[in-house]
Design a protein around this motif. Structure first.
Motif, PDB file in Angstrom:
ATOM      1  N   SER A 164      11.643 111.743  -2.021  1.00 16.63           N
ATOM      2  CA  SER A 164      10.227 111.858  -1.338  1.00 16.63           C
ATOM      3  C   SER A 164      10.406 112.327   0.095  1.00 16.63           C
ATOM      4  O   SER A 164       9.827 113.152   0.890  1.00 16.63           O
ATOM      5  CB  SER A 164       9.331 110.801  -1.598  1.00 16.63           C
ATOM      6  OG  SER A 164       9.982 109.640  -0.713  1.00 16.63           O
ATOM      7  N   SER A 165      11.385 111.643   1.109  1.00 18.00           N
ATOM      8  CA  SER A 165      11.401 111.973   2.486  1.00 18.00           C
ATOM      9  C   SER A 165      12.619 112.910   2.721  1.00 18.00           C
ATOM     10  O   SER A 165      12.892 113.342   3.798  1.00 18.00           O
ATOM     11  CB  SER A 165      11.646 110.539   3.045  1.00 18.00           C
ATOM     12  OG  SER A 165      12.843 110.078   2.820  1.00 18.00           O
ATOM     13  N   PHE A 166      13.554 112.948   1.591  1.00 18.45           N
ATOM     14  CA  PHE A 166      14.728 114.029   1.902  1.00 18.45           C
ATOM     15  C   PHE A 166      15.519 113.388   2.897  1.00 18.45           C
ATOM     16  O   PHE A 166      16.599 114.023   3.587  1.00 18.45           O
ATOM     17  CB  PHE A 166      14.266 115.493   2.174  1.00 18.45           C
ATOM     18  CG  PHE A 166      13.146 116.056   1.328  1.00 18.45           C
ATOM     19  CD1 PHE A 166      13.740 116.289  -0.039  1.00 18.45           C
ATOM     20  CD2 PHE A 166      12.099 116.307   1.521  1.00 18.45           C
ATOM     21  CE1 PHE A 166      12.915 117.022  -0.945  1.00 18.45           C
ATOM     22  CE2 PHE A 166      11.136 116.735   0.631  1.00 18.45           C
ATOM     23  CZ  PHE A 166      11.690 117.084  -0.627  1.00 18.45           C
ATOM     24  N   GLU A 167      15.855 112.065   2.949  1.00 14.43           N
ATOM     25  CA  GLU A 167      16.613 111.434   3.957  1.00 14.43           C
ATOM     26  C   GLU A 167      17.937 111.079   3.178  1.00 14.43           C
ATOM     27  O   GLU A 167      17.775 110.920   2.046  1.00 14.43           O
ATOM     28  CB  GLU A 167      15.825 109.939   4.261  1.00 14.43           C
ATOM     29  CG  GLU A 167      16.858 109.135   5.159  1.00 14.43           C
ATOM     30  CD  GLU A 167      16.400 107.741   5.505  1.00 14.43           C
ATOM     31  OE1 GLU A 167      16.911 106.969   6.202  1.00 14.43           O
ATOM     32  OE2 GLU A 167      15.499 107.538   4.801  1.00 14.43           O
ATOM     33  N   THR A 168      19.036 111.493   3.881  1.00 14.55           N
ATOM     34  CA  THR A 168      20.215 111.169   3.293  1.00 14.55           C
ATOM     35  C   THR A 168      21.129 110.073   3.629  1.00 14.55           C
ATOM     36  O   THR A 168      20.752 109.709   5.090  1.00 14.55           O
ATOM     37  CB  THR A 168      21.283 112.333   3.374  1.00 14.55           C
ATOM     38  OG1 THR A 168      21.445 112.562   4.758  1.00 14.55           O
ATOM     39  CG2 THR A 168      20.703 113.605   2.906  1.00 14.55           C
ATOM     40  N   PHE A 169      21.601 109.346   2.779  1.00 15.43           N
ATOM     41  CA  PHE A 169      22.254 107.875   3.280  1.00 15.43           C
ATOM     42  C   PHE A 169      23.279 107.632   2.339  1.00 15.43           C
ATOM     43  O   PHE A 169      23.524 108.460   1.086  1.00 15.43           O
ATOM     44  CB  PHE A 169      21.205 106.663   3.317  1.00 15.43           C
ATOM     45  CG  PHE A 169      20.313 106.558   2.271  1.00 15.43           C
ATOM     46  CD1 PHE A 169      19.050 107.480   2.179  1.00 15.43           C
ATOM     47  CD2 PHE A 169      20.731 105.843   1.191  1.00 15.43           C
ATOM     48  CE1 PHE A 169      18.267 107.207   0.915  1.00 15.43           C
ATOM     49  CE2 PHE A 169      19.705 105.821   0.161  1.00 15.43           C
ATOM     50  CZ  PHE A 169      18.692 106.358   0.020  1.00 15.43           C
ATOM     51  N   GLU A 170      23.980 106.662   2.600  1.00 12.60           N
ATOM     52  CA  GLU A 170      25.188 106.460   1.766  1.00 12.60           C
ATOM     53  C   GLU A 170      25.150 104.688   1.225  1.00 12.60           C
ATOM     54  O   GLU A 170      24.449 104.085   1.847  1.00 12.60           O
ATOM     55  CB  GLU A 170      26.823 106.511   2.393  1.00 12.60           C
ATOM     56  CG  GLU A 170      27.230 107.668   2.257  1.00 12.60           C
ATOM     57  CD  GLU A 170      28.730 107.814   2.797  1.00 12.60           C
ATOM     58  OE1 GLU A 170      29.311 106.637   2.662  1.00 12.60           O
ATOM     59  OE2 GLU A 170      29.155 108.958   3.207  1.00 12.60           O
ATOM     60  N   LEU A 171      25.317 104.555  -0.093  1.00 13.05           N
ATOM     61  CA  LEU A 171      25.198 103.275  -0.704  1.00 13.05           C
ATOM     62  C   LEU A 171      26.374 102.759  -1.288  1.00 13.05           C
ATOM     63  O   LEU A 171      26.903 103.626  -2.119  1.00 13.05           O
ATOM     64  CB  LEU A 171      23.880 102.983  -1.504  1.00 13.05           C
ATOM     65  CG  LEU A 171      22.662 103.068  -0.826  1.00 13.05           C
ATOM     66  CD1 LEU A 171      21.473 102.922  -1.619  1.00 13.05           C
ATOM     67  CD2 LEU A 171      22.480 101.920   0.163  1.00 13.05           C
ATOM     68  N   PRO A 172      26.835 101.533  -1.552  1.00 12.82           N
ATOM     69  CA  PRO A 172      27.827 101.317  -2.516  1.00 12.82           C
ATOM     70  C   PRO A 172      27.330 101.433  -3.849  1.00 12.82           C
ATOM     71  O   PRO A 172      26.160 101.076  -4.320  1.00 12.82           O
ATOM     72  CB  PRO A 172      28.312  99.873  -2.096  1.00 12.82           C
ATOM     73  CG  PRO A 172      27.084  99.313  -1.335  1.00 12.82           C
ATOM     74  CD  PRO A 172      26.515 100.391  -0.678  1.00 12.82           C
ATOM     75  N   ILE A 173      28.291 101.682  -4.967  1.00  7.37           N
ATOM     76  CA  ILE A 173      27.972 101.929  -6.216  1.00  7.37           C
ATOM     77  C   ILE A 173      28.254 100.583  -6.945  1.00  7.37           C
ATOM     78  O   ILE A 173      29.357  99.933  -6.846  1.00  7.37           O
ATOM     79  CB  ILE A 173      28.758 103.002  -6.941  1.00  7.37           C
ATOM     80  CG1 ILE A 173      28.425 104.336  -5.988  1.00  7.37           C
ATOM     81  CG2 ILE A 173      28.433 103.085  -8.293  1.00  7.37           C
ATOM     82  CD1 ILE A 173      29.438 105.348  -6.689  1.00  7.37           C
ATOM     83  N   PRO A 174      27.155  99.968  -7.650  1.00  6.38           N
ATOM     84  CA  PRO A 174      27.385  98.624  -8.461  1.00  6.38           C
ATOM     85  C   PRO A 174      28.490  98.907  -9.506  1.00  6.38           C
ATOM     86  O   PRO A 174      28.562 100.197  -9.987  1.00  6.38           O
ATOM     87  CB  PRO A 174      26.037  98.483  -8.996  1.00  6.38           C
ATOM     88  CG  PRO A 174      25.301  99.249  -8.511  1.00  6.38           C
ATOM     89  CD  PRO A 174      25.903 100.443  -7.884  1.00  6.38           C
ATOM     90  N   GLU A 175      29.153  97.736  -9.869  1.00  4.48           N
ATOM     91  CA  GLU A 175      30.428  98.003 -10.711  1.00  4.48           C
ATOM     92  C   GLU A 175      29.934  98.701 -12.337  1.00  4.48           C
ATOM     93  O   GLU A 175      30.557  99.341 -12.750  1.00  4.48           O
ATOM     94  CB  GLU A 175      30.923  96.526 -10.992  1.00  4.48           C
ATOM     95  CG  GLU A 175      31.666  96.344  -9.981  1.00  4.48           C
ATOM     96  CD  GLU A 175      33.024  96.727  -9.794  1.00  4.48           C
ATOM     97  OE1 GLU A 175      33.504  97.279 -10.946  1.00  4.48           O
ATOM     98  OE2 GLU A 175      33.635  96.973  -8.809  1.00  4.48           O
TER      99      GLU A 175
END
Length: 128
Positions: free
Chosen positions: A90-101
């Motif tokens: 919706s906002s086209f913001e990019t970011f990084e997140l850790p992937i759950p196991e």
């Protein structure tokens, strides 16, 4: 963001802020009021982001903070080791997140995920 509510308005499955951490309520038990005291509620909750169990005891008329928890969609742009680069749809913001196991073998570039955002923190919840 967070809002205030009385303890008596809380329900199991709802959310609460304990120690500045957004938590999901797993149980609420209310004691009867005594001769000189008000009824109290014991709230057991689990942190949304750290999965740590927390408990508080408050009078049922006490004001307490409720976090605003938003579920949003994002597209996976790339995967590097344990992190995924995501773009909010919706906002086209990019970011990084850790992937759950449990999602490590399912997440790949081009797929969509649902993530949770509350009090400035984010977490990948599941595949869309």
């Amino acid at each position: 963001m967070k809002e205030q509510a009385e303890v008596r308005q809380l329900r199991e499955g709802g959310y609460i802020v304990i120690d500045e951490e957004p938590c999901e309520i797993i149980s609420i038990s209310v004691s009867k009021p005594g001769k000189h005291g008000a009824a109290k509620a014991r709230i057991d909750a689990i942190g949304i982001f750290d999965s740590q169990k927390r408990s508080i005891v408050e009078p049922v008329t006490a004001k307490i903070y409720i976090p605003i928890v938003e579920r949003k969609r994002a597209q996976v742009l790339s995967v590097a080791r344990d992190n995924a680069q995501l773009m909010d749809l919706s906002s086209f913001e990019t970011f990084e997140l850790p992937i759950p196991e449990d999602l490590k073998d399912k997440i790949s570039p081009g797929k969509e995920v649902i993530y949770i955002e509350s009090l400035g923190k984010r977490k990948i919840e599941r595949m869309a």
